[in-house]
Enzyme design. Structure first.
Site, PDB file in Angstrom:
ATOM      1  N   CYS A  86     -85.859 -52.005 -64.390  1.00  0.00           N
ATOM      2  CA  CYS A  86     -85.713 -52.177 -65.833  1.00  0.00           C
ATOM      3  C   CYS A  86     -84.236 -52.405 -66.200  1.00  0.00           C
ATOM      4  O   CYS A  86     -83.690 -53.454 -65.911  1.00  0.00           O
ATOM      5  CB  CYS A  86     -86.329 -50.984 -66.567  1.00  0.00           C
ATOM      6  SG  CYS A  86     -86.636 -51.284 -68.315  1.00  0.00           S
ATOM      7  N   HIS A 176     -91.896 -50.610 -64.397  1.00  0.00           N
ATOM      8  CA  HIS A 176     -91.593 -49.282 -63.836  1.00  0.00           C
ATOM      9  C   HIS A 176     -92.561 -48.957 -62.703  1.00  0.00           C
ATOM     10  O   HIS A 176     -93.669 -48.460 -62.944  1.00  0.00           O
ATOM     11  CB  HIS A 176     -91.665 -48.212 -64.927  1.00  0.00           C
ATOM     12  CG  HIS A 176     -90.520 -48.254 -65.877  1.00  0.00           C
ATOM     13  ND1 HIS A 176     -89.331 -47.596 -65.646  1.00  0.00           N
ATOM     14  CD2 HIS A 176     -90.362 -48.925 -67.050  1.00  0.00           C
ATOM     15  CE1 HIS A 176     -88.493 -47.837 -66.649  1.00  0.00           C
ATOM     16  NE2 HIS A 176     -89.093 -48.643 -67.507  1.00  0.00           N
ATOM     17  N   GLU A 178     -92.373 -46.566 -60.678  1.00  0.00           N
ATOM     18  CA  GLU A 178     -92.407 -45.130 -60.403  1.00  0.00           C
ATOM     19  C   GLU A 178     -93.506 -44.394 -61.164  1.00  0.00           C
ATOM     20  O   GLU A 178     -93.832 -43.253 -60.827  1.00  0.00           O
ATOM     21  CB  GLU A 178     -91.044 -44.501 -60.717  1.00  0.00           C
ATOM     22  CG  GLU A 178     -90.651 -44.473 -62.184  1.00  0.00           C
ATOM     23  CD  GLU A 178     -89.929 -45.716 -62.674  1.00  0.00           C
ATOM     24  OE1 GLU A 178     -89.146 -45.599 -63.640  1.00  0.00           O
ATOM     25  OE2 GLU A 178     -90.153 -46.805 -62.112  1.00  0.00           O
ATOM     26  N   SER A 230     -91.171 -12.914 -57.963  1.00  0.00           N
ATOM     27  CA  SER A 230     -91.916 -12.862 -59.220  1.00  0.00           C
ATOM     28  C   SER A 230     -93.411 -13.008 -59.020  1.00  0.00           C
ATOM     29  O   SER A 230     -94.194 -12.659 -59.903  1.00  0.00           O
ATOM     30  CB  SER A 230     -91.439 -13.983 -60.150  1.00  0.00           C
ATOM     31  OG  SER A 230     -91.821 -15.251 -59.639  1.00  0.00           O
ATOM     32  N   GLY A 231     -93.824 -13.542 -57.876  1.00  0.00           N
ATOM     33  CA  GLY A 231     -95.234 -13.842 -57.662  1.00  0.00           C
ATOM     34  C   GLY A 231     -95.564 -15.284 -57.950  1.00  0.00           C
ATOM     35  O   GLY A 231     -96.653 -15.762 -57.634  1.00  0.00           O
ATOM     36  N   GLY A 232     -94.616 -16.010 -58.566  1.00  0.00           N
ATOM     37  CA  GLY A 232     -94.799 -17.431 -58.801  1.00  0.00           C
ATOM     38  C   GLY A 232     -94.632 -18.220 -57.515  1.00  0.00           C
ATOM     39  O   GLY A 232     -94.194 -17.693 -56.486  1.00  0.00           O
ATOM     40  N   VAL A 233     -94.959 -19.507 -57.570  1.00  0.00           N
ATOM     41  CA  VAL A 233     -94.925 -20.348 -56.374  1.00  0.00           C
ATOM     42  C   VAL A 233     -93.520 -20.419 -55.784  1.00  0.00           C
ATOM     43  O   VAL A 233     -93.330 -20.238 -54.572  1.00  0.00           O
ATOM     44  CB  VAL A 233     -95.429 -21.772 -56.700  1.00  0.00           C
ATOM     45  CG1 VAL A 233     -95.317 -22.671 -55.470  1.00  0.00           C
ATOM     46  CG2 VAL A 233     -96.863 -21.730 -57.193  1.00  0.00           C
ATOM     47  N   ASP A 234     -92.522 -20.669 -56.616  1.00  0.00           N
ATOM     48  CA  ASP A 234     -91.175 -20.930 -56.106  1.00  0.00           C
ATOM     49  C   ASP A 234     -90.580 -19.719 -55.394  1.00  0.00           C
ATOM     50  O   ASP A 234     -90.093 -19.830 -54.261  1.00  0.00           O
ATOM     51  CB  ASP A 234     -90.255 -21.383 -57.247  1.00  0.00           C
ATOM     52  CG  ASP A 234     -90.755 -22.649 -57.927  1.00  0.00           C
ATOM     53  OD1 ASP A 234     -91.501 -23.406 -57.277  1.00  0.00           O
ATOM     54  OD2 ASP A 234     -90.410 -22.872 -59.099  1.00  0.00           O
ATOM     55  N   SER A 235     -90.598 -18.560 -56.041  1.00  0.00           N
ATOM     56  CA  SER A 235     -90.002 -17.382 -55.397  1.00  0.00           C
ATOM     57  C   SER A 235     -90.820 -16.949 -54.185  1.00  0.00           C
ATOM     58  O   SER A 235     -90.268 -16.458 -53.196  1.00  0.00           O
ATOM     59  CB  SER A 235     -89.859 -16.229 -56.396  1.00  0.00           C
ATOM     60  OG  SER A 235     -91.116 -15.704 -56.764  1.00  0.00           O
TER      61      SER A 235
END
Length: 520
Positions: A86, A176, A178, A230-235
């Site tokens: 673009c 685009h 993407e 924290s129990g979240g995915v990332d941590s």
């Protein structure tokens, strides 16, 4: 011999497009490492980065305007393939002597791309069956192509929609590739990074884990690491990855702030302490958090209060752990990009991030962020490779401040208790009706307003719970999920009957934009 997963890499220069992160995700899906940097990245830094190829993103400006974003002339003399998307194509065209003008008819949305002749390597297979559907978003177009460039494709409204100079490995597309609305766009980006740039695809979950383990071991040595779980995915993935690298040198601190989902604390302890053998200290800090949040209604201030108190608690716990020298976080690449943008003024920081805030000087802890190069889908893939439970890895995103930003206004224990029970019923029903994995994010919101109702022979005056469920590929835009009426009715009835204090349930049918996914 160990593979260097960063040896082949693509540099993406950002001109302000809302889709730039999607370019990076498509490159990563081709199993090639890439980094995203501002368009004015200095040439010395670009040479030091030593890219295998460069992608110039789209952007909201016009290349012919005074002061329009541009790149150094030497960029095109590096001898590596360049793909302009673009604005990037228009910039390349103007740089080499072409002409860019306002379009007589702007193109926004779906368009049919037609081939002008021999498509060449980049477009191999792109025009199978004739016209190829693409996504457009431009008000300018290339009216005269530079010398040496061939027009590859056009649309009904734009005569120049793809160009190439194969001899110099320069390519441009007006559409685009993407975005998901360009069905063969991922194929085009894959062809560019692998066939044209020569990248062989070392960026895989197994290789990423091997590389991260080595880097963590080299970085940390024999020192101890403390991680906020924290129990979240990332941590959770960060904890599993670091534990694989250094074992018992890692101590996780799980702060139960009273703002978690139903029984989340027990689940975290079972997964990490019992099943994976990770050292986890559970800190019951509900009273401290609720006390700190008392009387505060502003969402941004609530986030800051929670972030500061987390740091304070980590500091206390790190002082109890002998030789703790590192604080690990589950920061991921989109956090890094957005926070960097906030510092440079080149991006708008909509909400402060819980992780990327820097640490107070007095803590004297070094920061370990093993996921900071990864997008969320890559984090999930690594979590599965590390053997984390499927349900934990594919759990919907949960904000760092927890239920505090799903309780509108002031946070109270009564509100949190009501919300976590309502949310648990909502999620349980989504699982049982086979909707959960079709939805990108779903949660309940507590509204601190009361409405009149009738239960049995009596009048009630109780709280309202809102349900939110969205579909999205990238979390930058999102559509509300069309939950069937019979499922809505069943969920509403269960919440009203089983959660004391609620007599009304509403369903949020707002898309992003204009609304954000979270309410605060």
């Amino acid at each position: 011999m160990k593979t260097d997963i960063h040896s082949q890499k693509i540099l993406i220069l950002d001109f302000g497009s809302q889709y730039t992160q999607l370019i990076a995700r498509r490159v990563r899906e081709a199993h090639v490492f890439c980094e995203l940097h501002p368009f004015d990245m200095e040439m010395a830094a670009i040479r030091a980065f030593n890219p295998s190829g460069i992608i110039l993103s789209g952007g909201p400006k016009s290349v012919y305007e005074p002061g329009a974003p541009a790149v150094a002339e030497e960029l095109f003399e590096l001898g590596v393939p360049v793909l302009g998307i673009c604005y990037g194509m228009q910039l390349m065209s103007r740089h080499f002597g072409g002409e860019v003008v306002p379009a007589g008819k702007r193109e926004f949305g779906h368009a049919e791309l037609l081939c002008s002749g021999q498509p060449g390597q980049l477009f191999d297979g792109f025009f199978v069956g004739g016209a190829s559907p693409v996504w457009m978003s431009h008000g300018d177009h290339v009216s005269r192509v530079p010398d040496g460039f061939q027009v590859v494709a056009y649309t009904e409204n734009a005569p120049v929609c793809a160009i190439q100079d194969v001899s110099r490995n320069l390519y441009g597309v007006q559409f685009h590739p993407e975005v998901n609305h360009t069905p063969r766009g991922d194929q085009l980006i894959d062809t560019f990074v692998r066939a044209i740039c020569g990248c062989t695809g070392h960026w895989t979950p197994g290789q990423i884990i091997e590389d991260a383990v080595t880097r963590i071991q080299e970085q940390v040595g024999s020192e101890r690491v403390i991680l906020g779980l924290s129990g979240g995915v990332d941590s959770s993935v960060a904890a599993a990855l670091i534990h694989r690298a250094i074992g018992d040198q890692l101590t996780c601190v799980f702060v139960d702030n009273g703002l978690l989902r139903l029984e989340e604390g027990d689940q975290v302890m079972r997964t990490f302490a019992e099943n994976l053998g990770v050292k986890v200290i559970r800190v019951n800090a509900e009273e401290r958090f609720l006390s700190a949040l008392a009387g505060e209604s502003d969402p941004e201030k609530k986030r800051k209060i929670i972030g500061s108190l987390f740091v304070e608690i980590f500091d206390e716990e790190s002082n109890r752990i002998e030789d703790a020298r590192w604080l690990a976080q589950g920061t991921i690449y989109p956090d890094v990009i957005e926070s960097a943008g906030a510092k440079t003024g080149k991006a708008h920081n909509i909400k402060s991030h819980h992780n990327v805030g820097g640490l107070p000087e007095y803590m004297k802890l070094k920061l370990l962020e093993p996921l900071r190069e990864l997008f969320k889908d890559e984090v999930r893939a690594i979590g599965e490779e590390l053997g984390l439970p499927h349900q934990m890895v594919w759990r919907h995103p949960f904000p760092g401040p927890g239920l505090a930003v799903r309780i509108l206004g002031e946070v109270k224990k009564e509100y949190a208790d009501i919300l976590r029970r309502a949310d648990a019923i909502f999620i349980e029903e989504l699982y049982s009706s086979d909707h959960y994995h079709k939805i990108s994010q779903a949660f309940a919101v507590f509204l601190p307003v009361k409405s009149v109702g009738v239960m049995g022979d009596g009048r009630t005056y109780e709280y309202v719970v809102a349900l939110r469920a969205v579909e999205t590929k990238d979390f930058m835009t999102a559509s509300w999920y069309p939950l069937p009426y019979e499922d809505m009715a069943r969920i509403s009835a269960r919440i009203i009957n089983e959660v004391k204090g609620v007599n009304r349930v509403v369903y949020d049918i707002s898309s992003k934009p204009p609304a954000t996914i979270e309410w605060e």
